[in-house]
Design a protein around this motif. Structure first.
Motif, PDB file in Angstrom:
ATOM      1  N   THR A 155      -2.104 -10.601   9.928  1.00 28.05           N
ATOM      2  CA  THR A 155      -2.048 -10.907  11.357  1.00 28.05           C
ATOM      3  C   THR A 155      -0.792 -11.708  11.700  1.00 28.05           C
ATOM      4  O   THR A 155      -0.219 -11.545  12.783  1.00 28.05           O
ATOM      5  N   VAL A 156      -0.343 -12.548  10.781  1.00 31.61           N
ATOM      6  CA  VAL A 156       0.874 -13.333  10.996  1.00 31.61           C
ATOM      7  C   VAL A 156       2.104 -12.432  10.982  1.00 31.61           C
ATOM      8  O   VAL A 156       3.069 -12.643  11.715  1.00 31.61           O
ATOM      9  N   LEU A 157       2.030 -11.389  10.143  1.00 28.48           N
ATOM     10  CA  LEU A 157       3.163 -10.477   9.968  1.00 28.48           C
ATOM     11  C   LEU A 157       3.095  -9.259  10.888  1.00 28.48           C
ATOM     12  O   LEU A 157       3.926  -8.360  10.784  1.00 28.48           O
ATOM     13  N   ALA A 158       2.134  -9.240  11.791  1.00 31.76           N
ATOM     14  CA  ALA A 158       1.830  -8.032  12.569  1.00 31.76           C
ATOM     15  C   ALA A 158       3.032  -7.421  13.281  1.00 31.76           C
ATOM     16  O   ALA A 158       3.131  -6.196  13.398  1.00 31.76           O
ATOM     17  N   ASP A 159       3.943  -8.235  13.760  1.00 35.07           N
ATOM     18  CA  ASP A 159       5.068  -7.724  14.537  1.00 35.07           C
ATOM     19  C   ASP A 159       6.299  -7.420  13.678  1.00 35.07           C
ATOM     20  O   ASP A 159       7.323  -6.994  14.201  1.00 35.07           O
ATOM     21  N   THR A 160       6.209  -7.633  12.383  1.00 36.08           N
ATOM     22  CA  THR A 160       7.342  -7.336  11.505  1.00 36.08           C
ATOM     23  C   THR A 160       7.356  -5.846  11.174  1.00 36.08           C
ATOM     24  O   THR A 160       6.310  -5.198  11.141  1.00 36.08           O
ATOM     25  N   PRO A 161       8.533  -5.268  10.914  1.00 38.84           N
ATOM     26  CA  PRO A 161       8.588  -3.849  10.550  1.00 38.84           C
ATOM     27  C   PRO A 161       7.726  -3.499   9.341  1.00 38.84           C
ATOM     28  O   PRO A 161       7.170  -2.408   9.270  1.00 38.84           O
ATOM     29  N   ALA A 162       7.609  -4.428   8.390  1.00 39.04           N
ATOM     30  CA  ALA A 162       6.824  -4.163   7.177  1.00 39.04           C
ATOM     31  C   ALA A 162       5.375  -3.843   7.495  1.00 39.04           C
ATOM     32  O   ALA A 162       4.722  -3.055   6.787  1.00 39.04           O
ATOM     33  N   ILE A 163       4.843  -4.429   8.548  1.00 37.06           N
ATOM     34  CA  ILE A 163       3.451  -4.200   8.936  1.00 37.06           C
ATOM     35  C   ILE A 163       3.350  -3.234  10.108  1.00 37.06           C
ATOM     36  O   ILE A 163       2.499  -2.339  10.131  1.00 37.06           O
ATOM     37  N   ALA A 164       4.224  -3.373  11.095  1.00 38.93           N
ATOM     38  CA  ALA A 164       4.181  -2.499  12.275  1.00 38.93           C
ATOM     39  C   ALA A 164       4.380  -1.032  11.903  1.00 38.93           C
ATOM     40  O   ALA A 164       3.847  -0.140  12.576  1.00 38.93           O
ATOM     41  N   ASN A 165       5.124  -0.765  10.828  1.00 36.77           N
ATOM     42  CA  ASN A 165       5.398   0.611  10.424  1.00 36.77           C
ATOM     43  C   ASN A 165       4.385   1.174   9.420  1.00 36.77           C
ATOM     44  O   ASN A 165       4.562   2.292   8.934  1.00 36.77           O
ATOM     45  N   LEU A 166       3.346   0.412   9.126  1.00 38.54           N
ATOM     46  CA  LEU A 166       2.289   0.925   8.260  1.00 38.54           C
ATOM     47  C   LEU A 166       1.472   1.992   8.974  1.00 38.54           C
ATOM     48  O   LEU A 166       1.358   1.991  10.210  1.00 38.54           O
ATOM     49  N   ASP A 167       0.884   2.878   8.193  1.00 41.39           N
ATOM     50  CA  ASP A 167      -0.115   3.795   8.733  1.00 41.39           C
ATOM     51  C   ASP A 167      -1.174   2.973   9.467  1.00 41.39           C
ATOM     52  O   ASP A 167      -1.662   1.957   8.957  1.00 41.39           O
ATOM     53  N   ALA A 168      -1.546   3.391  10.655  1.00 38.94           N
ATOM     54  CA  ALA A 168      -2.457   2.599  11.489  1.00 38.94           C
ATOM     55  C   ALA A 168      -3.818   2.386  10.827  1.00 38.94           C
ATOM     56  O   ALA A 168      -4.403   1.298  10.935  1.00 38.94           O
ATOM     57  N   ASP A 169      -4.323   3.393  10.142  1.00 40.08           N
ATOM     58  CA  ASP A 169      -5.627   3.258   9.484  1.00 40.08           C
ATOM     59  C   ASP A 169      -5.557   2.266   8.323  1.00 40.08           C
ATOM     60  O   ASP A 169      -6.493   1.492   8.106  1.00 40.08           O
ATOM     61  N   LEU A 170      -4.461   2.299   7.578  1.00 39.39           N
ATOM     62  CA  LEU A 170      -4.290   1.326   6.491  1.00 39.39           C
ATOM     63  C   LEU A 170      -4.189  -0.078   7.052  1.00 39.39           C
ATOM     64  O   LEU A 170      -4.831  -1.009   6.543  1.00 39.39           O
ATOM     65  N   ARG A 171      -3.400  -0.246   8.098  1.00 41.29           N
ATOM     66  CA  ARG A 171      -3.243  -1.562   8.711  1.00 41.29           C
ATOM     67  C   ARG A 171      -4.592  -2.097   9.188  1.00 41.29           C
ATOM     68  O   ARG A 171      -4.921  -3.280   8.975  1.00 41.29           O
ATOM     69  N   ASP A 172      -5.390  -1.230   9.793  1.00 40.08           N
ATOM     70  CA  ASP A 172      -6.707  -1.651  10.275  1.00 40.08           C
ATOM     71  C   ASP A 172      -7.625  -2.019   9.108  1.00 40.08           C
ATOM     72  O   ASP A 172      -8.357  -3.021   9.178  1.00 40.08           O
ATOM     73  N   ALA A 173      -7.581  -1.253   8.040  1.00 42.65           N
ATOM     74  CA  ALA A 173      -8.439  -1.521   6.884  1.00 42.65           C
ATOM     75  C   ALA A 173      -8.088  -2.861   6.236  1.00 42.65           C
ATOM     76  O   ALA A 173      -8.972  -3.642   5.872  1.00 42.65           O
ATOM     77  N   VAL A 174      -6.793  -3.135   6.094  1.00 52.93           N
ATOM     78  CA  VAL A 174      -6.376  -4.405   5.501  1.00 52.93           C
ATOM     79  C   VAL A 174      -6.749  -5.567   6.411  1.00 52.93           C
ATOM     80  O   VAL A 174      -7.175  -6.629   5.942  1.00 52.93           O
ATOM     81  N   THR A 175      -6.644  -5.365   7.706  1.00 55.20           N
ATOM     82  CA  THR A 175      -7.027  -6.415   8.655  1.00 55.20           C
ATOM     83  C   THR A 175      -8.515  -6.719   8.553  1.00 55.20           C
ATOM     84  O   THR A 175      -8.924  -7.892   8.495  1.00 55.20           O
ATOM     85  N   ARG A 176      -9.338  -5.670   8.506  1.00 51.55           N
ATOM     86  CA  ARG A 176     -10.781  -5.884   8.398  1.00 51.55           C
ATOM     87  C   ARG A 176     -11.166  -6.504   7.062  1.00 51.55           C
ATOM     88  O   ARG A 176     -12.026  -7.389   6.997  1.00 51.55           O
ATOM     89  N   ALA A 177     -10.512  -6.072   5.999  1.00 58.72           N
ATOM     90  CA  ALA A 177     -10.777  -6.660   4.683  1.00 58.72           C
ATOM     91  C   ALA A 177     -10.380  -8.135   4.671  1.00 58.72           C
ATOM     92  O   ALA A 177     -11.087  -8.976   4.097  1.00 58.72           O
ATOM     93  N   SER A 178      -9.266  -8.446   5.313  1.00 57.95           N
ATOM     94  CA  SER A 178      -8.805  -9.834   5.369  1.00 57.95           C
ATOM     95  C   SER A 178      -9.802 -10.715   6.112  1.00 57.95           C
ATOM     96  O   SER A 178     -10.052 -11.867   5.718  1.00 57.95           O
ATOM     97  N   GLU A 179     -10.368 -10.189   7.176  1.00 57.76           N
ATOM     98  CA  GLU A 179     -11.369 -10.946   7.936  1.00 57.76           C
ATOM     99  C   GLU A 179     -12.613 -11.190   7.091  1.00 57.76           C
ATOM    100  O   GLU A 179     -13.181 -12.296   7.104  1.00 57.76           O
ATOM    101  N   ALA A 180     -13.035 -10.183   6.340  1.00 52.76           N
ATOM    102  CA  ALA A 180     -14.207 -10.332   5.472  1.00 52.76           C
ATOM    103  C   ALA A 180     -13.932 -11.340   4.362  1.00 52.76           C
ATOM    104  O   ALA A 180     -14.789 -12.174   4.029  1.00 52.76           O
ATOM    105  N   ALA A 181     -12.744 -11.276   3.785  1.00 50.77           N
ATOM    106  CA  ALA A 181     -12.380 -12.215   2.725  1.00 50.77           C
ATOM    107  C   ALA A 181     -12.332 -13.642   3.253  1.00 50.77           C
ATOM    108  O   ALA A 181     -12.766 -14.588   2.580  1.00 50.77           O
ATOM    109  N   ALA A 182     -11.817 -13.800   4.481  1.00 53.95           N
ATOM    110  CA  ALA A 182     -11.732 -15.134   5.087  1.00 53.95           C
ATOM    111  C   ALA A 182     -13.119 -15.751   5.246  1.00 53.95           C
ATOM    112  O   ALA A 182     -13.287 -16.970   5.100  1.00 53.95           O
TER     113      ALA A 182
END
Length: 203
Positions: free
Chosen positions: A72-99
């Motif tokens: 979420t901190v890196l969301a606007d960087t090219p490294a994250i913004a250019n990810l496949d949208a489904d992968l980005r969403d999955a990592v975001t949801r996993a991160s929330e669960a881990a938190a």
């Protein structure tokens, strides 16, 4: 419990290997111009910083991440913004669960430009002594899933272990046996992960 201890040890060793691959030599942590990945910075702001990798200069526009951080901190960087949208969403949801379990998932690599991927490969050849050995750890720009935005690398042992145990609940799977930090969206939510490849030279 024995299996868990083995996985933790494996993650620790893999994380150590990742640092060796990326650094190649020790850096001075008190020097503000040196980064954890062995690159050097020359400029002023995160958006403008340039880094030396494999004899090339790369920037955030190439997908370089200077410091591991939550997605979420890196969301606007090219490294994250250019990810496949489904992968980005999955990592975001996993991160929330881990938190929710007290684990902060840190990302230290996502999408990369072809030139950045080539620079990493060149660096790997220099460090490992041959293209064949480097290819066990760094894929070519033509084959890398980072270049097409379908892979993320995690940045800490705790989140690697958590993802090993829970990633498939979000469709996230470790791809290579020797890279416990490299994850791709390789199955359906809660599905079974495919058998891991030995290393990146296999795929």
């Amino acid at each position: 419990m024995q299996t868990f201890r083995f996985r933790l040890t494996g993650a620790a060793l893999a994380a150590t290997a990742a640092l060796v691959i990326l650094t190649g030599c020790a850096t001075d942590p008190t020097d503000p111009d040196h980064r954890a990945d062995g690159s050097t910075t020359s400029i002023r702001s995160a958006a403008d910083e340039s880094f030396g990798v494999g004899g090339q200069v790369v920037t955030a526009e190439d997908g370089h991440i200077a410091d591991s951080a939550p997605i979420t901190v890196l969301a606007d960087t090219p490294a994250i913004a250019n990810l496949d949208a489904d992968l980005r969403d999955a990592v975001t949801r996993a991160s929330e669960a881990a938190a929710n379990e007290g684990i902060e998932v840190l990302v230290n690599s996502g999408w990369r430009s072809k030139r950045y991927q080539q620079a990493l490969l060149d660096q790997g050849v220099e460090e490992h002594g041959s293209l064949a050995e480097a290819r066990r750890w760094v894929n070519t720009p033509q084959r890398s899933t980072h270049v097409v935005g379908r892979a993320v690398d995690l940045g800490a042992i705790d989140d690697v272990v958590w993802m090993q145990e829970n990633g498939r609940e979000f469709g996230l799977c470790q791809t290579y046996e020797n890279e416990s930090w490299h994850y791709e969206l390789s199955t359906t939510t809660g599905g079974e992960c495919p058998e891991m490849l030995a290393d990146s030279s296999a795929g």
